[in-house]
Motif scaffolding. Structure first.
Motif, PDB file in Angstrom:
ATOM      1  N   HIS A 271      42.907 -39.821  35.864  1.00 28.54           N
ATOM      2  CA  HIS A 271      41.601 -39.350  36.323  1.00 28.54           C
ATOM      3  C   HIS A 271      41.808 -38.304  37.423  1.00 28.54           C
ATOM      4  CE1 HIS A 271      37.546 -39.342  38.052  1.00 28.54           C
ATOM      5  NE2 HIS A 271      37.150 -39.869  36.905  1.00 28.54           N
TER       6      HIS A 271
ATOM      7  N   ASP B 263      32.844 -41.564  29.870  1.00 27.71           N
ATOM      8  CA  ASP B 263      32.847 -40.111  29.661  1.00 27.71           C
ATOM      9  C   ASP B 263      34.263 -39.546  29.795  1.00 27.71           C
ATOM     10  OD1 ASP B 263      30.154 -40.077  29.217  1.00 27.71           O
ATOM     11  OD2 ASP B 263      29.607 -39.413  31.233  1.00 27.71           O
ATOM     12  N   PHE B 264      35.000 -40.013  30.794  1.00 26.92           N
ATOM     13  CA  PHE B 264      36.383 -39.562  30.994  1.00 26.92           C
ATOM     14  C   PHE B 264      37.237 -39.887  29.777  1.00 26.92           C
ATOM     15  CE2 PHE B 264      40.650 -41.143  32.229  1.00 26.92           C
ATOM     16  CZ  PHE B 264      41.250 -39.926  32.534  1.00 26.92           C
TER      17      PHE B 264
ATOM     18  N   SER C 182      36.230 -40.559  26.599  1.00 28.47           N
ATOM     19  CA  SER C 182      35.781 -39.816  25.425  1.00 28.47           C
ATOM     20  C   SER C 182      36.158 -38.342  25.492  1.00 28.47           C
ATOM     21  CB  SER C 182      34.266 -39.955  25.277  1.00 28.47           C
ATOM     22  OG  SER C 182      33.793 -39.206  24.187  1.00 28.47           O
ATOM     23  N   GLU C 183      35.936 -37.718  26.643  1.00 31.14           N
ATOM     24  CA  GLU C 183      36.224 -36.291  26.786  1.00 31.14           C
ATOM     25  C   GLU C 183      37.714 -35.995  26.680  1.00 31.14           C
ATOM     26  OE1 GLU C 183      34.429 -35.256  30.470  1.00 31.14           O
ATOM     27  OE2 GLU C 183      32.367 -35.536  29.728  1.00 31.14           O
ATOM     28  N   THR C 184      38.551 -36.877  27.204  1.00 36.18           N
ATOM     29  CA  THR C 184      40.000 -36.670  27.146  1.00 36.18           C
ATOM     30  C   THR C 184      40.500 -36.704  25.709  1.00 36.18           C
ATOM     31  OG1 THR C 184      40.335 -37.635  29.343  1.00 36.18           O
ATOM     32  CG2 THR C 184      42.248 -37.542  27.881  1.00 36.18           C
TER      33      THR C 184
ATOM     34  N   THR D 274      38.687 -36.443  22.891  1.00 36.61           N
ATOM     35  CA  THR D 274      38.040 -35.412  22.071  1.00 36.61           C
ATOM     36  C   THR D 274      38.649 -34.038  22.308  1.00 36.61           C
ATOM     37  OG1 THR D 274      35.938 -36.622  22.065  1.00 36.61           O
ATOM     38  CG2 THR D 274      35.864 -34.272  21.529  1.00 36.61           C
ATOM     39  N   SER D 275      38.865 -33.671  23.571  1.00 37.42           N
ATOM     40  CA  SER D 275      39.424 -32.361  23.887  1.00 37.42           C
ATOM     41  C   SER D 275      40.835 -32.225  23.351  1.00 37.42           C
ATOM     42  CB  SER D 275      39.416 -32.120  25.397  1.00 37.42           C
ATOM     43  OG  SER D 275      40.205 -33.075  26.080  1.00 37.42           O
TER      44      SER D 275
ATOM     45  N   GLN E 151      40.619 -31.513  19.623  1.00 33.86           N
ATOM     46  CA  GLN E 151      40.195 -30.135  19.384  1.00 33.86           C
ATOM     47  C   GLN E 151      41.342 -29.163  19.621  1.00 33.86           C
ATOM     48  OE1 GLN E 151      36.834 -29.816  22.039  1.00 33.86           O
ATOM     49  NE2 GLN E 151      35.397 -30.628  20.529  1.00 33.86           N
TER      50      GLN E 151
END
Length: 257
Positions: free
Chosen positions: A90, A241-242, A244-246, A248-249, A252
Motif C-alpha cells: 500500500h 479498492d486497493f 481491485s485496482e492493483t 486490474t491494472s 491491463q
C-alpha cells in the motif's frame, strides 16, 4: 470441520532457511487442506499478505523468499512452490511508533497455479458485511505456540477460533488503533495469535460462506497470548479498492505488453 476445506488455500512466505514468521498460541491441529497461512490466494497468481512481511527494509524479498501452497505440515512437501515476481505494498504503508499503518500488500507469483481441492482462492467481504463479537472467526499459523515456545513435532498447521473485540475496548489497549484496523483474540491468556510479522488471514462466516476479514498485523510488544491484549489486524474491507485496482491494472498492463 469438512466445511473448512472450502478455504483450502495454504500459503507460506518464508526465508531460505524455512523459518515461518508468525505464531498461534492455544490452537489445535487443523484439518488437512483447511487453512490459508502467511497470506491468502486471491487469484491464480496474486497473494494477499501484510506489507511488513514483504518490507525490503526488513526482509530481502524476493531473493531469499518463496511461496508454498497446499501445505499442511511444514515437514511435508507442498503442492506448489513459487518465486515472487512483483510486490505491491500500500502506498501509505509505514511504521509509526508501535503501530503498522496500512499494513497490506499484494504479491504476484512468477507462475500461475492451478486450483484444486487443496489450493483455492479466498473470498473477500462484501460492502454490506458486518462483523462483531458474535461472528464466528478463525485464524491459523505454524509459528510459536507461546512466547518463545516453538511449534514442535511434525509442525502441523494450527487453527484457533477467535472473537472480534470491540473497537472501543481495543482502543484502550492500543491507542494507535485506526478505523482501518480491527482486533481479535481472547481477553484471557492462552488463546491468541502472535503479534509478530505474520500476514496470516483472519476469516469469519458471512451469509453461509467464509471470507477474509483481516490480515494479522501487530500486537503487544511484550509477547503473545498476554491477558487482556488481543491481536491487531488490517481490516480487509477498508482496502477493497486497493486490491481491485492493483490486480486490474496489472492485467491491463500484461494485455498491452
Amino acid at each position: 470441520m469438512g466445511f473448512w476445506v472450502l478455504l483450502s488455500v495454504i500459503l507460506l512466505v518464508q526465508d531460505a532457511a524455512g523459518e515461518a514468521r508468525s505464531s498461534i498460541a492455544g490452537g489445535k491441529d487443523a484439518q488437512k487442506g483447511s487453512w490459508p497461512c502467511g497470506g491468502s490466494l486471491l487469484t491464480e497468481e496474486w497473494v494477499l499478505t501484510a506489507a511488513h512481511c514483504v518490507d525490503p527494509n526488513d526482509n530481502p524479498i524476493p531473493d531469499r523468499s518463496f511461496i508454498r501452497l497446499g501445505t499442511h505440515s511444514l515437514n511435508e512437501p507442498s503442492v506448489f512452490y513459487r518465486s515472487i515476481s512483483r510486490i505491491v505494498s500500500h502506498p501509505q504503508y509505514q511504521k509509526q511508533c508501535l503501530a503498522l499503518l496500512h499494513d497490506i500488500a499484494l504479491v504476484k507469483m512468477s507462475k500461475k497455479v492451478s486450483f484444486s481441492s487443496l489450493v483455492k482462492p479466498m473470498s473477500l467481504p462484501k460492502p454490506s458485511d458486518t462483523f462483531d463479537s458474535r461472528s464466528k472467526c478463525f485464524v491459523a499459523g505454524w509459528g510459536d505456540v507461546g512466547t518463545n515456545v516453538e511449534l514442535s513435532g511434525n509442525r502441523t498447521l494450527q487453527e484457533l477460533k477467535l472473537p472480534i473485540v470491540k473497537q472501543s475496548t481495543c482502543k484502550k489497549k492500543f491507542p494507535e488503533l485506526t478505523d482501518n484496523m480491527l482486533c481479535a483474540g481472547s481477553m484471557k491468556k492462552g488463546k491468541d495469535s502472535y503479534q509478530g510479522d505474520s500476514g496470516w488471514p483472519l476469516v469469519c462466516r458471512s451469509s453461509g460462506e467464509i471470507v477474509q476479514v483481516g490480515i494479522m498485523s501487530f500486537g503487544n510488544t511484550n509477547g503473545c497470548d498476554l491477558k487482556g491484549f488481543p491481536g491487531v489486524y488490517t481490516s480487509v474491507k477498508c482496502y477493497m479498492d486497493f486490491i481491485s485496482e492493483t490486480i486490474t491494472s496489472d492485467r491491463q498492463a500484461s494485455a498491452e505488453a
